[in-house]
Design a protein around this motif. Structure first.
Motif, PDB file in Angstrom:
ATOM      1  N   PRO A   2       0.775  -1.251   0.000  1.00 23.25           N
ATOM      2  CA  PRO A   2       0.000   0.000   0.000  1.00 23.25           C
ATOM      3  C   PRO A   2       0.801   1.292   0.000  1.00 23.25           C
ATOM      4  N   THR A   3       2.145   1.246   0.051  1.00 22.99           N
ATOM      5  CA  THR A   3       2.900   2.464   0.344  1.00 22.99           C
ATOM      6  C   THR A   3       3.122   3.370  -0.861  1.00 22.99           C
ATOM      7  N   GLY A   4       3.055   2.804  -2.078  1.00 26.89           N
ATOM      8  CA  GLY A   4       3.318   3.592  -3.278  1.00 26.89           C
ATOM      9  C   GLY A   4       4.791   3.753  -3.601  1.00 26.89           C
ATOM     10  N   GLU A   5       5.670   3.055  -2.885  1.00 29.81           N
ATOM     11  CA  GLU A   5       7.109   3.143  -3.152  1.00 29.81           C
ATOM     12  C   GLU A   5       7.429   2.553  -4.527  1.00 29.81           C
TER      13      GLU A   5
ATOM     14  N   VAL B  61      -5.599  17.291   7.327  1.00 32.30           N
ATOM     15  CA  VAL B  61      -6.614  17.520   8.356  1.00 32.30           C
ATOM     16  C   VAL B  61      -6.511  16.464   9.452  1.00 32.30           C
ATOM     17  N   LEU B  62      -6.173  15.239   9.057  1.00 31.41           N
ATOM     18  CA  LEU B  62      -6.035  14.152  10.022  1.00 31.41           C
ATOM     19  C   LEU B  62      -4.666  14.165  10.706  1.00 31.41           C
ATOM     20  N   LYS B  63      -3.873  15.223  10.408  1.00 33.77           N
ATOM     21  CA  LYS B  63      -2.544  15.404  11.017  1.00 33.77           C
ATOM     22  C   LYS B  63      -1.583  14.250  10.684  1.00 33.77           C
ATOM     23  N   CYS B  64      -1.728  13.743   9.465  1.00 36.04           N
ATOM     24  CA  CYS B  64      -0.862  12.662   8.985  1.00 36.04           C
ATOM     25  C   CYS B  64       0.321  13.229   8.207  1.00 36.04           C
ATOM     26  N   THR B  65       1.359  12.420   8.084  1.00 38.84           N
ATOM     27  CA  THR B  65       2.472  12.732   7.182  1.00 38.84           C
ATOM     28  C   THR B  65       2.469  11.708   6.052  1.00 38.84           C
ATOM     29  N   TYR B  66       3.021  12.086   4.896  1.00 44.02           N
ATOM     30  CA  TYR B  66       2.959  11.225   3.715  1.00 44.02           C
ATOM     31  C   TYR B  66       4.041  11.630   2.734  1.00 44.02           C
ATOM     32  N   ASN B  67       4.292  10.751   1.782  1.00 44.87           N
ATOM     33  CA  ASN B  67       5.338  10.954   0.787  1.00 44.87           C
ATOM     34  C   ASN B  67       4.716  11.414  -0.529  1.00 44.87           C
ATOM     35  N   LYS B  68       5.001  12.633  -0.932  1.00 41.74           N
ATOM     36  CA  LYS B  68       4.388  13.171  -2.144  1.00 41.74           C
ATOM     37  C   LYS B  68       4.981  12.579  -3.425  1.00 41.74           C
ATOM     38  N   SER B  69       6.064  11.863  -3.315  1.00 42.59           N
ATOM     39  CA  SER B  69       6.647  11.251  -4.519  1.00 42.59           C
ATOM     40  C   SER B  69       6.164   9.811  -4.718  1.00 42.59           C
ATOM     41  N   ALA B  70       5.312   9.320  -3.821  1.00 43.08           N
ATOM     42  CA  ALA B  70       4.785   7.963  -3.956  1.00 43.08           C
ATOM     43  C   ALA B  70       3.830   7.882  -5.143  1.00 43.08           C
ATOM     44  N   THR B  71       3.617   6.657  -5.637  1.00 43.21           N
ATOM     45  CA  THR B  71       2.780   6.441  -6.816  1.00 43.21           C
ATOM     46  C   THR B  71       1.565   5.586  -6.450  1.00 43.21           C
ATOM     47  N   GLY B  72       0.752   5.280  -7.465  1.00 47.49           N
ATOM     48  CA  GLY B  72      -0.342   4.343  -7.274  1.00 47.49           C
ATOM     49  C   GLY B  72      -1.676   4.997  -6.967  1.00 47.49           C
ATOM     50  N   LEU B  73      -2.664   4.147  -6.695  1.00 44.03           N
ATOM     51  CA  LEU B  73      -4.051   4.576  -6.522  1.00 44.03           C
ATOM     52  C   LEU B  73      -4.388   5.028  -5.107  1.00 44.03           C
ATOM     53  N   PHE B  74      -3.380   5.133  -4.240  1.00 45.61           N
ATOM     54  CA  PHE B  74      -3.655   5.415  -2.835  1.00 45.61           C
ATOM     55  C   PHE B  74      -2.660   6.430  -2.292  1.00 45.61           C
ATOM     56  N   VAL B  75      -3.051   7.040  -1.184  1.00 43.56           N
ATOM     57  CA  VAL B  75      -2.111   7.807  -0.371  1.00 43.56           C
ATOM     58  C   VAL B  75      -1.923   7.039   0.933  1.00 43.56           C
ATOM     59  N   TRP B  76      -0.683   6.682   1.181  1.00 47.00           N
ATOM     60  CA  TRP B  76      -0.298   5.968   2.404  1.00 47.00           C
ATOM     61  C   TRP B  76       0.164   7.018   3.397  1.00 47.00           C
ATOM     62  N   ALA B  77      -0.547   7.134   4.495  1.00 50.95           N
ATOM     63  CA  ALA B  77      -0.306   8.247   5.407  1.00 50.95           C
ATOM     64  C   ALA B  77      -0.037   7.752   6.822  1.00 50.95           C
ATOM     65  N   LYS B  78       0.945   8.359   7.467  1.00 54.59           N
ATOM     66  CA  LYS B  78       1.328   7.983   8.823  1.00 54.59           C
ATOM     67  C   LYS B  78       0.535   8.825   9.820  1.00 54.59           C
TER      68      LYS B  78
ATOM     69  N   GLU C  41       0.743  -0.827  11.205  1.00 56.57           N
ATOM     70  CA  GLU C  41       0.201  -0.136  12.375  1.00 56.57           C
ATOM     71  C   GLU C  41       0.679   1.310  12.393  1.00 56.57           C
ATOM     72  N   GLY C  42      -0.262   2.209  12.693  1.00 57.38           N
ATOM     73  CA  GLY C  42       0.081   3.625  12.716  1.00 57.38           C
ATOM     74  C   GLY C  42      -0.061   4.306  11.364  1.00 57.38           C
ATOM     75  N   TYR C  43      -0.569   3.560  10.356  1.00 56.65           N
ATOM     76  CA  TYR C  43      -0.774   4.128   9.024  1.00 56.65           C
ATOM     77  C   TYR C  43      -2.219   3.917   8.571  1.00 56.65           C
ATOM     78  N   ILE C  44      -2.649   4.752   7.646  1.00 61.06           N
ATOM     79  CA  ILE C  44      -3.923   4.559   6.960  1.00 61.06           C
ATOM     80  C   ILE C  44      -3.681   4.657   5.460  1.00 61.06           C
ATOM     81  N   ARG C  45      -4.603   4.068   4.689  1.00 62.32           N
ATOM     82  CA  ARG C  45      -4.512   4.125   3.231  1.00 62.32           C
ATOM     83  C   ARG C  45      -5.798   4.736   2.686  1.00 62.32           C
ATOM     84  N   ILE C  46      -5.660   5.814   1.926  1.00 62.80           N
ATOM     85  CA  ILE C  46      -6.815   6.526   1.385  1.00 62.80           C
ATOM     86  C   ILE C  46      -6.834   6.348  -0.129  1.00 62.80           C
TER      87      ILE C  46
END
Length: 381
Positions: free
Chosen positions: A178-181, A309-326, A359-364
Motif C-alpha cells: 500500500p505504500t506507493g514506493e 486535516v487528520l494530522k498525517c504525514t505522507y510521501n508526495k513522490s509515492a505512486t499508485g491509486l492510494f495515499v499511504w499516510a502515517k 500499524e500507525g498508518y492509513i490508506r486513502i
C-alpha cells in the motif's frame, strides 16, 4: 456439521469482504457513506475497449469455450505492450499467459511451485492475498519487514542472516501497495541476485506501474531476470477494467508452462469479448495514461488535504491509486478508522490489514470523484 478442511484454519475471510458488509449495513440504514477504502477504479475503460466487446457479439465463436492460453492476438498484444512500455522482449507463444485477473495468478503460481512445508517470503506490509494463498496450499508464510526507514525495500542481509534454505518463492510488489514506493533499478538487480544466490523464484506483482508513475519498470528488463523471475500485471488499474478480470503472467517458458498446467485444470478460458477488449486497451497511446493520471493527480491533491486535516504525514513522490499516510504518534489505525466511519461516515483502510508494519498508518483511495473527496474533506474539517 461437516468439518471444513484443515487448510482453512489459518485463512480468514478477506478483510474487505467483511468490512464492506458492515459498510453496506450502514448504507441501508441511511448513512451517507463515502468509501475511500477500496482501490476499485470508478472511471470508464477506453471507448475502443467497449466497442470491441460489443462487436464480438456478432462473432459466431464468441460464446464457445476459448483456449486456455488466450487467443494468439491477445498474447501478441501483451508482448507488444511490454516491448513498447517496458523495453522487455517476450515470446507471445511461450512466455505470456493471460489470466482472469492477477489475483488468480497468485493462487496458480503458489499451486505450481509450493509444496507443503516450503517457505514463501511475503512483504510486511503487503497484499494480504500472498499470505492467504500460501496458507491455502499448505506452505509456510515468512514475513520480511518493509519500513519507512528503509524506503519500504527488503533488507537482504537480514533475510540471509535469518536463513532462506527452505524458501521457494518471494513475493514482491513494486510499485508497492500500500505504500506507493517505486522500485529502483538497484532494487530489481538486488532481487535478481538474491534469487540466483538462493535458488528462489521472485514474483513481481506489477499492477500499479502506470498510475501516477512517470517511469514504469518491469523486473524482466534486467539482466538474468528470466532465470529466477516472473511478473504479474493487470488491466484493472491501468485501464479501469477491474471487473473485467484480465491479468497476465510473463516469464521463462518452463515457469509459464508449470502455471498453465494448474490453470488449465481450473478454468475453461476467458470470454472472447473480454479478450478483444483487452487487446484494444493494450493498444492505447500515451495520451490515455496522461489523461488518466491528470484525473488522479487532481484527486490526490484533495486526498493530501484530507491527510493534512487528520494530522498525517505522507510521501508526495509515492505512486499508485492510494495515499499511504502515517498517523500521529500513539494513534492505533483500526480504532481510529472505525471512529471516522461512525462519526463522519467515511471509510478509510487501516494499515494493519497489510501486516504489523502497517500499524500507525492509513490508506486513502483515489477511486472516488472530486465531489465525494471534497465532501469527505468538508466533513473532516
Amino acid at each position: 456439521m461437516i468439518e471444513v478442511a484443515k487448510r482453512l484454519q489459518n485463512v480468514e475471510e478477506y478483510y474487505f469482504s467483511k468490512k464492506l458488509r458492515e459498510v453496506n449495513v450502514l448504507k441501508s440504514q441511511g448513512k451517507p457513506i463515502i468509501n475511500l477504502g477500496i482501490g476499485s477504479p470508478d472511471l470508464h475503460p477506453p471507448e475502443a475497449v467497449l466497442n470491441a466487446l460489443v462487436e464480438t457479439f456478432e462473432d459466431e465463436t464468441a460464446h464457445k469455450y476459448q483456449g486456455y492460453q488466450g487467443i494468439p492476438e491477445l498474447r501478441e498484444a501483451i508482448a507488444d505492450f511490454y516491448k513498447t512500455h517496458f523495453q522487455v522482449s517476450v515470446s507471445p507463444h511461450t512466455e505470456v499467459l493471460p489470466l482472469m485477473g492477477s489475483k488468480e495468478g497468485i493462487l496458480h503460481i503458489s499451486m505450481a511451485f509450493l509444496n507443503p512445508g516450503d517457505e514463501a517470503l511475503i512483504p510486511n506490509p503487503g497484499y494480504p492475498t500472498y499470505q492467504s494463498v500460501t496458507n491455502l496450499v499448505g506452505a509456510v508464510p515468512v514475513f520480511y519487514d518493509l519500513t519507512q526507514d528503509s524506503n519500504w525495500c527488503p533488507d537482504f542481509v537480514a533475510l540471509e542472516k535469518r536463513g532462506v534454505e527452505n524458501v521457494k518463492i518471494m513475493w514482491v510488489n513494486y510499485p508497492h501497495m500500500p505504500t506507493g514506493e517505486k522500485g529502483s533499478v538497484k532494487l530489481y538487480e538486488d532481487l535478481i541476485r538474491f534469487g540466483k544466490r538462493h535458488n528462489i523464484l521472485i514474483i513481481n506483482d506489477n499492477p500499479y506501474s502506470f498510475v501516477l508513475n512517470r517511469f514504469p519498470r518491469s523486473i524482466l528488463k534486467y539482466k538474468g531476470a528470466k532465470d529466477v523471475c516472473l511478473e504479474l500485471n493487470s488491466l484493472s488499474k491501468t485501464f479501469n477494467m477491474a471487473g473485467w478480470r484480465v491479468g497476465m503472467l510473463l516469464g521463462k517458458h518452463e515457469y509459464i508452462n508449470a502455471v498453465l498446467r494448474v490453470k488449465s485444470n481450473m478454468d475453461s478460458g476467458m470470454f472472447l469479448g473480454i479478450q478483444k477488449g483487452a487487446i484494444e486497451a493494450l493498444k492505447c497511446s500515451d495520451m490515455w495514461f496522461t489523461s488518466l493520471n491528470n484525473v488522479y493527480d487532481q484527486r490526490r491533491q484533495i486526498v493530501w488535504k484530507i491527510a493534512d486535516v487528520l494530522k498525517c504525514t505522507y510521501n508526495k513522490s509515492a505512486t499508485g491509486l492510494f495515499v499511504w499516510a502515517k498517523l500521529p504518534e500513539h494513534i492505533k489505525a483500526e480504532p481510529y478508522i472505525d471512529l471516522i466511519l461512525k462519526e463522519k461516515s467515511i471509510f478509510i483502510t487501516p494499515g494493519t490489514i497489510f501486516g504489523s508494519n502497517g500499524e500507525g498508518y492509513i490508506r486513502i483511495s483515489l477511486c472516488a470523484s472530486i465531489d465525494q473527496l471534497e465532501e469527505a474533506l468538508e466533513r473532516l474539517t
